[in-house]
Design an enzyme around this catalytic site. Structure first.
Site, PDB file in Angstrom:
ATOM      1  N   GLU A  99       0.845  -1.203   0.000  1.00 53.08           N
ATOM      2  CA  GLU A  99       0.000   0.000   0.000  1.00 53.08           C
ATOM      3  C   GLU A  99       0.873   1.243   0.000  1.00 53.08           C
ATOM      4  OE1 GLU A  99      -3.285  -0.326   2.867  1.00 53.08           O
ATOM      5  OE2 GLU A  99      -3.187   1.845   3.163  1.00 53.08           O
ATOM      6  N   ASP A 101       0.222   5.315   0.578  1.00 52.12           N
ATOM      7  CA  ASP A 101      -0.871   6.167   1.076  1.00 52.12           C
ATOM      8  C   ASP A 101      -0.589   7.652   1.118  1.00 52.12           C
ATOM      9  OD1 ASP A 101      -2.518   4.103   1.975  1.00 52.12           O
ATOM     10  OD2 ASP A 101      -1.441   3.945   3.865  1.00 52.12           O
ATOM     11  N   GLU A 103      -2.985  10.527   2.928  1.00 51.77           N
ATOM     12  CA  GLU A 103      -4.236  10.778   3.659  1.00 51.77           C
ATOM     13  C   GLU A 103      -4.228  12.226   4.114  1.00 51.77           C
ATOM     14  OE1 GLU A 103      -6.001   8.041   6.615  1.00 51.77           O
ATOM     15  OE2 GLU A 103      -4.356   6.717   6.112  1.00 51.77           O
ATOM     16  N   THR A 117       1.448  10.244   5.227  1.00 49.22           N
ATOM     17  CA  THR A 117       1.874   9.276   4.204  1.00 49.22           C
ATOM     18  C   THR A 117       2.348   7.983   4.878  1.00 49.22           C
ATOM     19  OG1 THR A 117       4.200   9.995   4.173  1.00 49.22           O
ATOM     20  CG2 THR A 117       2.690  11.130   2.671  1.00 49.22           C
ATOM     21  N   ARG A 127       5.185   3.116   8.779  1.00 46.77           N
ATOM     22  CA  ARG A 127       6.213   3.965   8.170  1.00 46.77           C
ATOM     23  C   ARG A 127       5.646   5.369   7.928  1.00 46.77           C
ATOM     24  NH1 ARG A 127       7.165  -0.968   4.864  1.00 46.77           N
ATOM     25  NH2 ARG A 127       9.120  -1.872   5.659  1.00 46.77           N
TER      26      ARG A 127
END
Ligand SMILES: *[C@@H]1O[C@H](CO)[C@@H](O)[C@H](O)[C@H]1NC(C)=O
Length: 286
Positions: A99, A101, A103, A117, A127
Protein backbone atom coordinates in the site's frame (compact mmCIF):
# COMPACT_ATOMS: atom_id res chain seq x y z
CA UNK A 1 22.50 19.68 -18.26
CA UNK A 2 20.03 18.91 -15.48
CA UNK A 3 17.56 21.10 -17.33
CA UNK A 4 17.89 19.27 -20.62
CA UNK A 5 17.57 15.96 -18.80
CA UNK A 6 14.41 17.28 -17.19
CA UNK A 7 13.00 18.45 -20.50
CA UNK A 8 13.67 15.17 -22.22
CA UNK A 9 11.74 13.42 -19.44
CA UNK A 10 8.97 15.96 -19.76
CA UNK A 11 8.84 15.52 -23.50
CA UNK A 12 8.83 11.76 -23.25
CA UNK A 13 6.00 11.82 -20.75
CA UNK A 14 3.99 14.33 -22.75
CA UNK A 15 4.30 12.08 -25.76
CA UNK A 16 3.21 9.16 -23.64
CA UNK A 17 0.20 11.06 -22.29
CA UNK A 18 -0.80 12.23 -25.73
CA UNK A 19 -0.81 8.74 -27.14
CA UNK A 20 -2.18 6.67 -24.28
CA UNK A 21 -4.19 8.76 -21.91
CA UNK A 22 -7.91 9.24 -22.01
CA UNK A 23 -8.21 10.85 -18.56
CA UNK A 24 -11.87 10.35 -18.09
CA UNK A 25 -13.31 9.37 -14.73
CA UNK A 26 -16.01 7.26 -16.40
CA UNK A 27 -13.36 5.19 -18.16
CA UNK A 28 -10.82 4.89 -15.39
CA UNK A 29 -12.80 4.68 -12.15
CA UNK A 30 -15.83 3.11 -10.54
CA UNK A 31 -17.76 4.61 -7.67
CA UNK A 32 -17.79 1.92 -5.02
CA UNK A 33 -19.77 3.29 -2.11
CA UNK A 34 -21.63 6.27 -0.72
CA UNK A 35 -25.12 5.85 -2.18
CA UNK A 36 -25.13 8.90 -4.45
CA UNK A 37 -22.57 10.90 -2.45
CA UNK A 38 -19.85 10.33 -5.07
CA UNK A 39 -20.43 11.86 -8.48
CA UNK A 40 -18.70 12.01 -11.83
CA UNK A 41 -19.41 15.34 -13.53
CA UNK A 42 -18.73 17.30 -16.74
CA UNK A 43 -18.56 14.31 -19.09
CA UNK A 44 -16.00 12.58 -16.92
CA UNK A 45 -13.63 15.49 -16.32
CA UNK A 46 -14.46 15.90 -12.65
CA UNK A 47 -15.34 13.77 -9.69
CA UNK A 48 -16.58 14.76 -6.25
CA UNK A 49 -16.85 12.83 -3.01
CA UNK A 50 -19.01 13.91 -0.16
CA UNK A 51 -19.58 13.07 3.45
CA UNK A 52 -22.53 13.69 5.73
CA UNK A 53 -23.57 12.28 9.06
CA UNK A 54 -25.02 9.14 7.48
CA UNK A 55 -22.12 8.16 5.20
CA UNK A 56 -18.95 9.01 3.36
CA UNK A 57 -18.18 7.88 -0.18
CA UNK A 58 -15.43 6.43 -2.33
CA UNK A 59 -14.18 5.24 -5.68
CA UNK A 60 -11.55 2.91 -7.09
CA UNK A 61 -9.71 2.46 -10.35
CA UNK A 62 -10.98 -0.08 -12.82
CA UNK A 63 -7.42 -1.07 -13.65
CA UNK A 64 -4.80 -2.68 -11.49
CA UNK A 65 -1.31 -1.32 -11.90
CA UNK A 66 2.14 -2.74 -11.31
CA UNK A 67 4.39 0.34 -11.32
CA UNK A 68 3.47 3.73 -12.62
CA UNK A 69 3.67 7.44 -12.39
CA UNK A 70 0.24 8.47 -11.24
CA UNK A 71 -0.99 12.03 -10.88
CA UNK A 72 -4.27 13.33 -9.53
CA UNK A 73 -5.42 16.84 -8.79
CA UNK A 74 -7.38 17.26 -5.56
CA UNK A 75 -9.15 20.15 -3.92
CA UNK A 76 -9.87 19.31 -0.31
CA UNK A 77 -12.85 19.96 1.95
CA UNK A 78 -12.82 23.71 2.72
CA UNK A 79 -13.67 25.57 5.90
CA UNK A 80 -14.06 23.58 9.07
CA UNK A 81 -12.97 20.14 7.86
CA UNK A 82 -12.01 18.88 11.33
CA UNK A 83 -12.66 15.16 11.77
CA UNK A 84 -12.77 14.43 8.04
CA UNK A 85 -10.20 12.32 6.24
CA UNK A 86 -9.69 12.24 2.49
CA UNK A 87 -7.66 9.18 1.59
CA UNK A 88 -6.00 8.71 -1.77
CA UNK A 89 -3.89 5.60 -2.10
CA UNK A 90 -2.74 2.56 -4.01
CA UNK A 91 -3.33 -0.86 -2.51
CA UNK A 92 -3.16 -4.53 -3.38
CA UNK A 93 -5.36 -7.10 -1.67
CA UNK A 94 -4.88 -9.82 0.91
CA UNK A 95 -3.19 -10.14 4.30
CA UNK A 96 0.32 -9.40 3.00
CA UNK A 97 -0.77 -6.46 0.92
CA UNK A 98 1.27 -3.54 -0.34
CA UNK A 99 0.00 0.00 0.00
CA UNK A 100 1.15 3.55 -0.80
CA UNK A 101 -0.87 6.17 1.08
CA UNK A 102 -1.72 9.81 0.96
CA UNK A 103 -4.24 10.78 3.66
CA UNK A 104 -5.41 14.33 4.19
CA UNK A 105 -6.51 15.00 7.74
CA UNK A 106 -8.87 17.97 8.00
CA UNK A 107 -8.67 20.75 10.54
CA UNK A 108 -10.67 23.62 11.98
CA UNK A 109 -10.86 26.72 9.75
CA UNK A 110 -7.52 28.43 9.16
CA UNK A 111 -5.52 25.63 10.78
CA UNK A 112 -3.41 23.48 8.48
CA UNK A 113 -4.37 20.13 7.02
CA UNK A 114 -1.99 17.31 7.83
CA UNK A 115 -0.79 15.22 4.92
CA UNK A 116 -0.16 11.76 6.28
CA UNK A 117 1.87 9.28 4.20
CA UNK A 118 2.69 5.60 4.68
CA UNK A 119 4.15 2.66 2.77
CA UNK A 120 3.14 -0.95 3.39
CA UNK A 121 5.14 -3.82 1.95
CA UNK A 122 4.12 -7.44 2.48
CA UNK A 123 1.51 -6.33 5.03
CA UNK A 124 3.93 -4.28 7.11
CA UNK A 125 3.39 -0.55 7.44
CA UNK A 126 4.34 1.59 10.44
CA UNK A 127 6.21 3.96 8.17
CA UNK A 128 4.33 7.17 8.79
CA UNK A 129 5.60 10.55 7.74
CA UNK A 130 3.39 13.62 8.12
CA UNK A 131 3.59 17.07 6.61
CA UNK A 132 1.90 20.41 6.60
CA UNK A 133 1.59 22.00 3.16
CA UNK A 134 3.07 25.27 1.92
CA UNK A 135 -0.32 26.34 0.52
CA UNK A 136 -3.99 26.07 1.41
CA UNK A 137 -5.08 22.78 -0.23
CA UNK A 138 -8.76 23.81 -0.11
CA UNK A 139 -8.46 26.97 -2.23
CA UNK A 140 -7.30 25.40 -5.50
CA UNK A 141 -6.55 22.07 -7.11
CA UNK A 142 -3.03 20.74 -6.52
CA UNK A 143 -1.33 17.72 -8.03
CA UNK A 144 -0.50 14.77 -5.81
CA UNK A 145 1.71 12.18 -7.47
CA UNK A 146 3.09 8.76 -6.81
CA UNK A 147 6.08 7.54 -8.76
CA UNK A 148 6.37 3.79 -8.23
CA UNK A 149 9.06 1.92 -10.08
CA UNK A 150 11.22 -1.07 -9.17
CA UNK A 151 13.85 1.14 -7.50
CA UNK A 152 11.80 3.62 -5.51
CA UNK A 153 8.52 5.16 -4.47
CA UNK A 154 8.39 8.95 -4.56
CA UNK A 155 5.50 11.02 -3.19
CA UNK A 156 5.25 14.47 -4.79
CA UNK A 157 3.09 17.54 -4.38
CA UNK A 158 2.90 19.89 -7.38
CA UNK A 159 5.97 18.15 -8.77
CA UNK A 160 7.98 18.67 -5.57
CA UNK A 161 9.07 15.38 -4.02
CA UNK A 162 8.23 15.19 -0.33
CA UNK A 163 9.17 11.59 0.44
CA UNK A 164 11.22 8.79 -1.08
CA UNK A 165 11.04 5.12 -0.12
CA UNK A 166 13.89 3.28 -1.78
CA UNK A 167 14.06 -0.35 -2.70
CA UNK A 168 16.33 -1.76 0.01
CA UNK A 169 15.58 -5.43 -0.56
CA UNK A 170 19.32 -6.08 -0.63
CA UNK A 171 19.26 -5.10 3.06
CA UNK A 172 16.27 -7.27 3.84
CA UNK A 173 13.52 -4.64 3.62
CA UNK A 174 10.46 -5.72 1.62
CA UNK A 175 9.53 -3.52 -1.32
CA UNK A 176 6.21 -3.43 -3.19
CA UNK A 177 7.03 -4.90 -6.56
CA UNK A 178 5.03 -8.01 -7.30
CA UNK A 179 1.46 -7.31 -6.19
CA UNK A 180 -0.63 -5.22 -8.57
CA UNK A 181 -2.46 -2.35 -6.91
CA UNK A 182 -5.61 -0.38 -7.54
CA UNK A 183 -6.08 3.32 -6.87
CA UNK A 184 -8.61 4.06 -4.14
CA UNK A 185 -10.01 7.23 -2.69
CA UNK A 186 -12.55 7.94 -0.01
CA UNK A 187 -13.88 10.69 2.18
CA UNK A 188 -15.01 9.61 5.61
CA UNK A 189 -15.44 10.63 9.22
CA UNK A 190 -12.50 9.81 11.48
CA UNK A 191 -13.08 12.29 14.27
CA UNK A 192 -12.03 9.75 16.88
CA UNK A 193 -8.38 10.32 15.86
CA UNK A 194 -7.86 12.56 12.83
CA UNK A 195 -7.80 16.14 14.05
CA UNK A 196 -5.53 17.30 16.83
CA UNK A 197 -5.36 13.75 18.10
CA UNK A 198 -9.15 13.29 18.13
CA UNK A 199 -9.82 16.26 20.42
CA UNK A 200 -11.69 18.19 17.71
CA UNK A 201 -14.84 16.52 16.41
CA UNK A 202 -16.64 16.83 13.10
CA UNK A 203 -19.09 19.75 13.05
CA UNK A 204 -22.06 18.17 11.29
CA UNK A 205 -23.78 21.54 10.90
CA UNK A 206 -21.20 22.10 8.11
CA UNK A 207 -22.17 18.92 6.21
CA UNK A 208 -22.12 17.86 3.47
CA UNK A 209 -18.33 18.00 3.18
CA UNK A 210 -17.01 17.79 -0.37
CA UNK A 211 -13.63 17.01 -1.95
CA UNK A 212 -13.02 17.34 -5.70
CA UNK A 213 -10.81 15.50 -8.18
CA UNK A 214 -9.68 16.16 -11.72
CA UNK A 215 -6.91 15.56 -14.25
CA UNK A 216 -6.06 11.99 -13.36
CA UNK A 217 -3.10 10.77 -15.33
CA UNK A 218 -1.42 7.39 -15.18
CA UNK A 219 1.74 6.58 -17.08
CA UNK A 220 1.57 3.10 -15.74
CA UNK A 221 1.90 -0.60 -16.38
CA UNK A 222 -1.59 -2.05 -16.37
CA UNK A 223 -1.87 -5.52 -14.93
CA UNK A 224 -4.46 -7.80 -16.47
CA UNK A 225 -4.87 -11.56 -16.59
CA UNK A 226 -1.45 -12.16 -15.10
CA UNK A 227 0.57 -9.97 -17.38
CA UNK A 228 1.77 -6.39 -17.57
CA UNK A 229 1.14 -3.91 -20.38
CA UNK A 230 4.83 -3.03 -19.98
CA UNK A 231 6.02 -6.57 -20.68
CA UNK A 232 8.30 -8.34 -18.23
CA UNK A 233 8.82 -6.45 -15.01
CA UNK A 234 12.55 -7.13 -14.86
CA UNK A 235 13.10 -6.22 -18.52
CA UNK A 236 10.14 -4.05 -19.47
CA UNK A 237 9.44 -3.61 -23.14
CA UNK A 238 8.39 0.02 -22.71
CA UNK A 239 11.10 2.62 -22.71
CA UNK A 240 9.15 4.95 -20.42
CA UNK A 241 11.55 7.09 -18.49
CA UNK A 242 9.55 6.92 -15.27
CA UNK A 243 10.34 3.21 -14.99
CA UNK A 244 13.88 4.02 -13.95
CA UNK A 245 13.43 7.63 -12.91
CA UNK A 246 15.72 8.78 -10.15
CA UNK A 247 15.68 11.96 -8.07
CA UNK A 248 18.06 14.47 -9.62
CA UNK A 249 19.97 17.02 -7.55
CA UNK A 250 17.30 19.69 -7.83
CA UNK A 251 14.58 17.28 -6.74
CA UNK A 252 16.69 16.12 -3.80
CA UNK A 253 17.20 19.70 -2.64
CA UNK A 254 13.51 20.47 -2.93
CA UNK A 255 12.66 17.35 -0.95
CA UNK A 256 15.12 18.40 1.75
CA UNK A 257 13.49 21.83 1.85
CA UNK A 258 10.05 20.28 2.37
CA UNK A 259 11.27 17.83 4.98
CA UNK A 260 13.13 20.52 6.89
CA UNK A 261 10.30 23.06 6.87
CA UNK A 262 7.05 21.11 6.62
CA UNK A 263 7.56 17.63 8.04
CA UNK A 264 5.78 17.30 11.37
CA UNK A 265 6.26 13.59 12.05
CA UNK A 266 8.85 11.11 10.88
CA UNK A 267 8.85 7.50 12.08
CA UNK A 268 12.53 7.38 11.29
CA UNK A 269 13.14 9.96 14.01
CA UNK A 270 10.85 8.36 16.59
CA UNK A 271 13.34 6.57 18.78
CA UNK A 272 10.85 6.04 21.60
CA UNK A 273 8.59 4.12 19.29
CA UNK A 274 11.35 1.75 18.22
CA UNK A 275 13.34 1.00 21.39
CA UNK A 276 14.93 -2.01 19.66
CA UNK A 277 16.36 0.30 17.01
CA UNK A 278 14.98 2.21 14.05
CA UNK A 279 13.75 0.23 11.01
CA UNK A 280 16.53 -0.72 8.58
CA UNK A 281 15.30 1.61 5.84
CA UNK A 282 15.82 4.57 8.17
CA UNK A 283 19.59 4.22 8.07
CA UNK A 284 21.14 6.97 5.94
CA UNK A 285 22.26 5.74 2.55
CA UNK A 286 24.51 7.22 -0.07
C1 LIG B 1 -4.39 21.17 12.96
O1 LIG B 1 -3.91 22.35 13.52
C2 LIG B 1 -3.05 22.16 14.63
C3 LIG B 1 -2.73 23.53 15.20
O2 LIG B 1 -2.16 24.37 14.23
C4 LIG B 1 -1.82 21.40 14.18
O3 LIG B 1 -1.00 21.13 15.29
C5 LIG B 1 -2.23 20.07 13.54
O4 LIG B 1 -1.09 19.43 13.00
C6 LIG B 1 -3.23 20.34 12.42
N1 LIG B 1 -3.65 19.12 11.74
C7 LIG B 1 -4.41 18.17 12.32
C8 LIG B 1 -4.84 17.08 11.42
O5 LIG B 1 -4.74 18.15 13.48
Amino acid sequence: MAASYYYSILLASLLFIATTCSANFYNDFAITWGDGRANILNNGDDLTLSLDKASGSGFQSKNEYLFGKIDMQLKLVPGNSAGTVTAYYLSSQGPTHDEIDFEFLGNVSSQPYTLHTNVFAQGKGNREQQFHLWFDPTKDFHTYSILWNPQRIVFSVDGIPIREFKNMESQGVSFPKSQPMRIYSSLWNADDWATQGGRVKTDWTQAPFTASYRKFNADACIWAAGSSSCGSVSTPSTSSSWLNQDLDTTSMERMKWVQKNYMIYNYCADIQRFPQGLPTECAPTS
